[in-house]
Scaffold this motif. Structure first.
Motif, short mmCIF file in Angstrom:
data_model
loop_
_atom_site.label_atom_id
_atom_site.label_comp_id
_atom_site.label_asym_id
_atom_site.label_seq_id
_atom_site.Cartn_x
_atom_site.Cartn_y
_atom_site.Cartn_z
N ALA A 144 0.83 -1.21 0.00
CA ALA A 144 0.00 0.00 0.00
C ALA A 144 0.86 1.26 0.00
CB ALA A 144 -0.96 -0.01 1.18
N LEU A 145 1.80 1.32 -0.94
CA LEU A 145 2.76 2.44 -1.00
C LEU A 145 2.06 3.79 -1.16
CD1 LEU A 145 5.67 3.48 -1.23
CD2 LEU A 145 5.59 2.95 -3.68
N ALA A 146 0.95 3.80 -1.89
CA ALA A 146 0.25 5.07 -2.13
C ALA A 146 -0.25 5.71 -0.85
CB ALA A 146 -0.92 4.84 -3.09
N ASP A 147 -0.48 4.90 0.18
CA ASP A 147 -1.02 5.43 1.44
C ASP A 147 0.06 5.75 2.47
OD1 ASP A 147 -3.60 5.02 0.43
OD2 ASP A 147 -3.61 2.94 1.12
N ASN A 149 3.05 7.53 4.54
CA ASN A 149 3.54 8.88 4.83
C ASN A 149 5.06 8.87 4.63
OD1 ASN A 149 4.40 11.34 5.91
ND2 ASN A 149 2.82 11.34 7.49
N VAL A 150 5.49 9.08 3.39
CA VAL A 150 6.90 8.98 3.03
C VAL A 150 7.73 10.03 3.75
CG1 VAL A 150 8.54 9.19 1.12
CG2 VAL A 150 6.44 7.87 0.82
N PHE A 151 7.21 11.22 3.90
CA PHE A 151 7.97 12.28 4.57
C PHE A 151 8.28 11.89 6.01
CE2 PHE A 151 8.14 16.05 7.28
CZ PHE A 151 9.19 16.73 6.70
N ALA A 152 7.27 11.49 6.76
CA ALA A 152 7.47 11.19 8.18
C ALA A 152 8.33 9.94 8.37
CB ALA A 152 6.12 11.00 8.86
N PHE A 172 11.03 3.58 -0.40
CA PHE A 172 9.97 2.62 -0.09
C PHE A 172 9.50 2.04 -1.42
CE2 PHE A 172 9.99 5.90 3.17
CZ PHE A 172 10.13 5.13 4.32
N VAL A 173 9.52 0.72 -1.52
CA VAL A 173 9.24 0.06 -2.80
C VAL A 173 8.15 -0.98 -2.64
CG1 VAL A 173 11.19 -1.51 -2.37
CG2 VAL A 173 10.26 -1.30 -4.68
N GLU A 174 7.22 -0.96 -3.57
CA GLU A 174 6.16 -1.96 -3.62
C GLU A 174 6.39 -2.86 -4.82
OE1 GLU A 174 1.26 -2.31 -3.46
OE2 GLU A 174 2.22 -0.34 -3.58
N HIS A 175 6.42 -4.17 -4.59
CA HIS A 175 6.59 -5.13 -5.66
C HIS A 175 5.25 -5.36 -6.35
CE1 HIS A 175 10.59 -7.09 -4.17
NE2 HIS A 175 10.61 -5.77 -4.10
N LEU A 176 5.23 -5.17 -7.66
CA LEU A 176 4.01 -5.31 -8.46
C LEU A 176 4.13 -6.51 -9.38
CD1 LEU A 176 3.60 -1.55 -9.47
CD2 LEU A 176 2.55 -2.72 -7.53
N PRO A 177 3.01 -6.96 -9.96
CA PRO A 177 3.08 -8.07 -10.92
C PRO A 177 3.89 -7.70 -12.16
CG PRO A 177 0.82 -7.73 -10.15
CD PRO A 177 1.63 -6.56 -9.68
N GLN A 178 4.28 -8.71 -12.92
CA GLN A 178 4.95 -8.55 -14.22
C GLN A 178 6.29 -7.83 -14.10
OE1 GLN A 178 1.74 -6.66 -16.49
NE2 GLN A 178 1.22 -8.66 -17.36
N ASN A 179 7.05 -8.15 -13.03
CA ASN A 179 8.42 -7.67 -12.91
C ASN A 179 8.51 -6.16 -12.71
OD1 ASN A 179 11.20 -8.90 -13.10
ND2 ASN A 179 11.48 -7.32 -14.65
N LYS A 180 7.43 -5.52 -12.23
CA LYS A 180 7.40 -4.07 -12.09
C LYS A 180 7.53 -3.66 -10.63
CE LYS A 180 4.52 -3.28 -16.18
NZ LYS A 180 3.24 -2.71 -16.69
N LEU A 181 8.01 -2.43 -10.43
CA LEU A 181 8.13 -1.85 -9.09
C LEU A 181 7.46 -0.48 -9.07
CD1 LEU A 181 11.93 -2.45 -8.31
CD2 LEU A 181 10.00 -3.87 -7.58
N SER A 182 7.02 -0.08 -7.88
CA SER A 182 6.59 1.28 -7.63
C SER A 182 7.45 1.81 -6.49
CB SER A 182 5.11 1.33 -7.26
OG SER A 182 4.69 2.66 -7.00
N VAL A 183 8.01 3.01 -6.65
CA VAL A 183 8.98 3.53 -5.68
C VAL A 183 8.65 4.97 -5.30
CG1 VAL A 183 11.42 4.12 -5.32
CG2 VAL A 183 10.82 2.02 -6.56
N ARG A 184 8.79 5.27 -4.00
CA ARG A 184 8.74 6.64 -3.50
C ARG A 184 9.97 6.87 -2.63
NH1 ARG A 184 2.90 7.64 -0.97
NH2 ARG A 184 3.73 9.77 -0.80
N THR A 185 10.54 8.07 -2.70
CA THR A 185 11.85 8.32 -2.08
C THR A 185 11.86 9.62 -1.28
OG1 THR A 185 12.97 7.15 -3.88
CG2 THR A 185 14.32 8.60 -2.51
N TYR A 186 12.42 9.52 -0.07
CA TYR A 186 12.77 10.69 0.73
C TYR A 186 14.25 10.96 0.48
CZ TYR A 186 13.66 13.64 4.84
OH TYR A 186 14.03 14.67 5.68
#
Length: 256
Positions: A144-147, A149-152, A172-186
């Motif tokens: 649930a990367l979208a939810d 609080n990356v800053f805190a 912070f990285v979320e593993h997704l299907p089909q070899n994909k990633l979603s990433v948010r960074t401080y």
């Protein structure tokens, strides 16, 4: 001092770029911070100087938004390669020096392919991994990367006992299907979440390879889409490439 500057962005990671091949530009920490200030200056995640360097097409000098000299910035490197092509310094290939050593890059089909430094090893921490991809990166897998609080949460890790003195970027990285990633960074130096971090997504792709992810890894960030390709070599990685767009936003003049 009157400056002509260019504004570039790579998947939302934005930079002030100055041509300093004449070696006439000398900036204080306060001046760099002013230029990067989004309310009082131009506004950017960082500032780069294009400089000459014997044996290379150019030198990349990078400053964080707080005005301090920074470590390697992957998206910044891609943007500077696009800028030097625009300035006629190179055509489709570049060989340059940055704070973490030499880099090769090439432009193809509107994307900049930037070779990153080899990564010798990944350190396993209690709930994450840590490595240096030109800059230090803490990588934590989450759901649930979208939810989040990356800053805190990112700030708490960046200023924890281990990392407080030198700082670290926190991914912070979320593993997704089909070899994909979603990433948010401080990002340290910016001291906030950014829309994209090139060395950060590189670290996330290499960490994910240990869970079966194969090169190239497509990665979604707040500012768009990137790819990271690599070759495994023992416990490390070589021929690591950060791939994505780099766009000139505008050109301007400012008096310091």
């Amino acid at each position: 001092m009157d400056l002509t500057f260019y504004k570039y962005q790579g998947t939302g990671n934005d930079f002030v770029v100055l041509d300093n091949r004449s070696q006439e530009i000398t900036l204080t920490q306060e001046q760099v911070a002013f230029l990067c200030d989004r309310r009082k200056g131009v506004g950017a995640d960082g500032l780069m100087l294009l400089q000459n360097k014997e044996g290379y097409d150019f030198e990349m000098v990078y400053y964080n938004a707080d005005g301090r000299v920074g470590s390697m910035c992957g998206n910044g490197g891609r943007c500077l390669v696009a800028f030097v092509q625009f300035m006629g310094v190179v055509e489709n290939e570049a060989y340059f020096i940055a704070s973490d050593g030499p880099h090769k890059a090439y432009l193809k089909d509107g994307l900049v392919h930037l070779q990153m430094k080899d990564v010798d090893a990944i350190e396993d921490l209690e709930e994450a991994t840590f490595m240096n991809t030109g800059s230090p990166h803490y990588v934590k897998q989450v759901e649930a990367l979208a939810d989040l609080n990356v800053f805190a949460e990112g700030r708490a890790i960046r200023y924890s006992d281990r990392f407080k003195a030198e700082g670290t970027n926190v991914n912070f990285v979320e593993h997704l299907p089909q070899n994909k990633l979603s990433v948010r960074t401080y990002e340290r130096g910016v001291e906030d979440e950014t829309f994209s971090c090139g060395t950060g997504v590189t670290a996330c792709a290499l960490a994910a390879s240990r869970s079966g992810y194969e090169s190239p890894v497509p990665i979604s960030v707040l500012g768009g889409e990137l790819q990271v390709s690599f070759e495994k070599e023992g416990s490390g990685f070589k021929n690591v490439f950060l791939i994505g767009p780099a766009v000139q936003v505008f050109k301007g003049e400012i008096t310091l």
